[in-house]
Design a protein around this motif. Structure first.
Motif, PDB file in Angstrom:
ATOM      1  N   SER A  93      10.010  -6.511   2.507  1.00 54.70           N
ATOM      2  CA  SER A  93       8.748  -7.168   2.803  1.00 54.70           C
ATOM      3  C   SER A  93       8.248  -6.722   4.165  1.00 54.70           C
ATOM      4  CB  SER A  93       8.945  -8.689   2.793  1.00 54.70           C
ATOM      5  OG  SER A  93       7.766  -9.366   3.167  1.00 54.70           O
ATOM      6  N   GLU A  94       6.949  -6.857   4.381  1.00 61.02           N
ATOM      7  CA  GLU A  94       6.384  -6.621   5.704  1.00 61.02           C
ATOM      8  C   GLU A  94       6.198  -7.930   6.458  1.00 61.02           C
ATOM      9  OE1 GLU A  94       3.147  -3.853   6.226  1.00 61.02           O
ATOM     10  OE2 GLU A  94       3.575  -2.911   4.303  1.00 61.02           O
ATOM     11  N   GLU A  95       6.469  -9.053   5.799  1.00 63.06           N
ATOM     12  CA  GLU A  95       6.369 -10.362   6.431  1.00 63.06           C
ATOM     13  C   GLU A  95       7.707 -11.083   6.292  1.00 63.06           C
ATOM     14  OE1 GLU A  95       2.854 -12.592   5.398  1.00 63.06           O
ATOM     15  OE2 GLU A  95       1.802 -10.771   4.785  1.00 63.06           O
ATOM     16  N   ASP A  96       7.792 -12.263   6.899  1.00 67.72           N
ATOM     17  CA  ASP A  96       9.044 -13.014   6.841  1.00 67.72           C
ATOM     18  C   ASP A  96       9.428 -13.342   5.401  1.00 67.72           C
ATOM     19  OD1 ASP A  96       9.284 -12.947   9.565  1.00 67.72           O
ATOM     20  OD2 ASP A  96       8.330 -14.884   9.883  1.00 67.72           O
ATOM     21  N   ARG A  97       8.390 -13.603   4.564  1.00 71.15           N
ATOM     22  CA  ARG A  97       8.630 -13.865   3.140  1.00 71.15           C
ATOM     23  C   ARG A  97       7.906 -12.814   2.312  1.00 71.15           C
ATOM     24  NH1 ARG A  97       9.324 -20.203   1.661  1.00 71.15           N
ATOM     25  NH2 ARG A  97      10.658 -20.743   3.420  1.00 71.15           N
ATOM     26  N   CYS A  98       8.547 -12.373   1.241  1.00 73.73           N
ATOM     27  CA  CYS A  98       7.972 -11.305   0.415  1.00 73.73           C
ATOM     28  C   CYS A  98       6.813 -11.821  -0.429  1.00 73.73           C
ATOM     29  CB  CYS A  98       9.048 -10.687  -0.480  1.00 73.73           C
ATOM     30  SG  CYS A  98       9.579 -11.765  -1.826  1.00 73.73           S
ATOM     31  N   ARG A  99       6.130 -10.906  -1.085  1.00 75.70           N
ATOM     32  CA  ARG A  99       4.966 -11.230  -1.908  1.00 75.70           C
ATOM     33  C   ARG A  99       5.308 -12.232  -3.004  1.00 75.70           C
ATOM     34  NH1 ARG A  99       4.032  -9.175  -6.659  1.00 75.70           N
ATOM     35  NH2 ARG A  99       5.565  -7.517  -6.298  1.00 75.70           N
ATOM     36  N   VAL A 100       6.464 -12.074  -3.650  1.00 83.66           N
ATOM     37  CA  VAL A 100       6.850 -12.968  -4.746  1.00 83.66           C
ATOM     38  C   VAL A 100       7.126 -14.378  -4.226  1.00 83.66           C
ATOM     39  CG1 VAL A 100       8.572 -13.419  -6.531  1.00 83.66           C
ATOM     40  CG2 VAL A 100       7.760 -11.089  -6.152  1.00 83.66           C
ATOM     41  N   ARG A 122       1.966 -19.173  -7.681  1.00 77.51           N
ATOM     42  CA  ARG A 122       1.862 -19.174  -9.140  1.00 77.51           C
ATOM     43  C   ARG A 122       3.197 -18.865  -9.812  1.00 77.51           C
ATOM     44  NH1 ARG A 122      -2.659 -14.706  -9.384  1.00 77.51           N
ATOM     45  NH2 ARG A 122      -1.119 -13.901  -7.880  1.00 77.51           N
ATOM     46  N   ARG A 123       4.198 -18.465  -9.047  1.00 79.93           N
ATOM     47  CA  ARG A 123       5.487 -18.120  -9.657  1.00 79.93           C
ATOM     48  C   ARG A 123       6.216 -19.376 -10.135  1.00 79.93           C
ATOM     49  NH1 ARG A 123       5.839 -12.347  -9.830  1.00 79.93           N
ATOM     50  NH2 ARG A 123       7.917 -12.778 -10.643  1.00 79.93           N
ATOM     51  N   ASP A 124       6.972 -19.202 -11.217  1.00 83.32           N
ATOM     52  CA  ASP A 124       7.796 -20.285 -11.764  1.00 83.32           C
ATOM     53  C   ASP A 124       9.004 -20.490 -10.853  1.00 83.32           C
ATOM     54  OD1 ASP A 124       9.359 -22.031 -13.174  1.00 83.32           O
ATOM     55  OD2 ASP A 124       9.817 -20.636 -14.810  1.00 83.32           O
ATOM     56  N   PHE A 152       8.756 -11.576 -16.658  1.00 80.47           N
ATOM     57  CA  PHE A 152       9.409 -12.602 -15.840  1.00 80.47           C
ATOM     58  C   PHE A 152       8.453 -13.074 -14.761  1.00 80.47           C
ATOM     59  CE2 PHE A 152      12.193 -13.729 -12.175  1.00 80.47           C
ATOM     60  CZ  PHE A 152      12.799 -14.839 -12.744  1.00 80.47           C
ATOM     61  N   ARG A 153       8.259 -14.394 -14.668  1.00 85.15           N
ATOM     62  CA  ARG A 153       7.331 -14.955 -13.688  1.00 85.15           C
ATOM     63  C   ARG A 153       8.020 -15.889 -12.703  1.00 85.15           C
ATOM     64  NH1 ARG A 153       3.635 -12.428 -12.168  1.00 85.15           N
ATOM     65  NH2 ARG A 153       2.618 -14.300 -11.379  1.00 85.15           N
ATOM     66  N   GLY A 154       9.346 -15.810 -12.642  1.00 80.33           N
ATOM     67  CA  GLY A 154      10.083 -16.651 -11.709  1.00 80.33           C
ATOM     68  C   GLY A 154      10.290 -15.975 -10.371  1.00 80.33           C
ATOM     69  N   LEU A 155      11.328 -16.410  -9.664  1.00 81.36           N
ATOM     70  CA  LEU A 155      11.666 -15.880  -8.349  1.00 81.36           C
ATOM     71  C   LEU A 155      12.830 -14.896  -8.460  1.00 81.36           C
ATOM     72  CD1 LEU A 155      11.511 -19.246  -6.364  1.00 81.36           C
ATOM     73  CD2 LEU A 155       9.692 -17.535  -6.627  1.00 81.36           C
ATOM     74  N   TYR A 156      13.141 -14.240  -7.360  1.00 83.54           N
ATOM     75  CA  TYR A 156      14.224 -13.246  -7.343  1.00 83.54           C
ATOM     76  C   TYR A 156      15.228 -13.569  -6.242  1.00 83.54           C
ATOM     77  CZ  TYR A 156      11.302 -10.299 -10.327  1.00 83.54           C
ATOM     78  OH  TYR A 156      10.546  -9.815 -11.366  1.00 83.54           O
ATOM     79  N   HIS A 157      16.405 -12.971  -6.402  1.00 82.15           N
ATOM     80  CA  HIS A 157      17.394 -12.982  -5.321  1.00 82.15           C
ATOM     81  C   HIS A 157      18.078 -11.620  -5.322  1.00 82.15           C
ATOM     82  CE1 HIS A 157      19.877 -15.056  -2.336  1.00 82.15           C
ATOM     83  NE2 HIS A 157      20.846 -14.258  -2.758  1.00 82.15           N
TER      84      HIS A 157
END
Length: 204
Positions: free
Chosen positions: A63-70, A75-77, A99-104
């Protein structure tokens, strides 16, 4: 052995994954024969990446910020997390639009031969995220090879008593392959046919 900067360049290129001594030499001489403007643009891009790109403080995606785009997308699940080995796997899955959820992002896979154990991955941070009761499913999307399977099995065991449903990508992905090289249709079918590894909260 070459002298000075050209040998230094070959040595540095040779440290990159998938590039052997001959490949490093070919790339170095390609750069040497390129226009100065092209070389300066490449150097500027590398500097920009080093200065601006970081890892998301939540999921460890690039990411270019502290939190990524996702993670920033409202709107993500937020009831499901897809666990992958590398950031490139996030991009591969996003292309499927399944897939519309989050990632790890774990930052790799368990590999004793490479001295990579569970403590070297972002597994502890995953467990911390699962303290949020809104998360009901974890999808293990590690690569379908020995290291990926070992990592998925290890995480599934850790999550056995959490009440969270744990599933694994199934049909469509060949054993020994990498998610990065799977096409959208294959990855999409793998998501549709994922199998459950425990019963989780859905069966309580």
């Amino acid at each position: 052995m070459y002298e000075g900067p050209i040998q230094d360049l070959i040595d540095e290129l040779g440290r990159l994954p998938g590039i052997g001594p001959k490949g490093a030499q070919r790339i170095a001489f390609y750069i040497l024969s390129s226009d100065k403007a092209d070389v300066e643009r490449l150097a500027a891009t590398l500097r920009e990446v080093a200065e601006k790109v970081r890892f998301c403080e939540v999921c460890f995606n690039i990411s270019e910020e502290d939190r990524c785009r996702v993670c920033r997308d409202p709107r993500r699940d937020r009831t499901s997390i897809c666990v992958v080995e590398e950031s490139k796997d996030v991009m591969a899955i996003e292309r499927t639009h399944e897939f519309r959820g989050l990632y790890h992002v774990l930052g790799g896979a368990i590999s004793p031969i490479d001295n990579v154990g569970p403590a070297d991955l972002h597994i502890r941070e995953l467990l911390t995220r699962l303290q949020d009761s809104t998360i009901t499913e974890v999808i293990l999307a590690t690569d379908p090879n020995l290291e990926g399977e070992a990592t998925a099995t290890y995480i599934a065991r850790l999550l056995g008593g959490t009440g969270v449903t744990v599933s694994r990508l199934a049909s469509g992905l060949p054993v020994g392959g990498d998610l990065e090289y799977a096409d959208e249709v294959t990855l999409g079918r793998a998501f549709s046919g994922r199998r459950r590894l425990n019963e989780g909260a859905a069966q309580s």
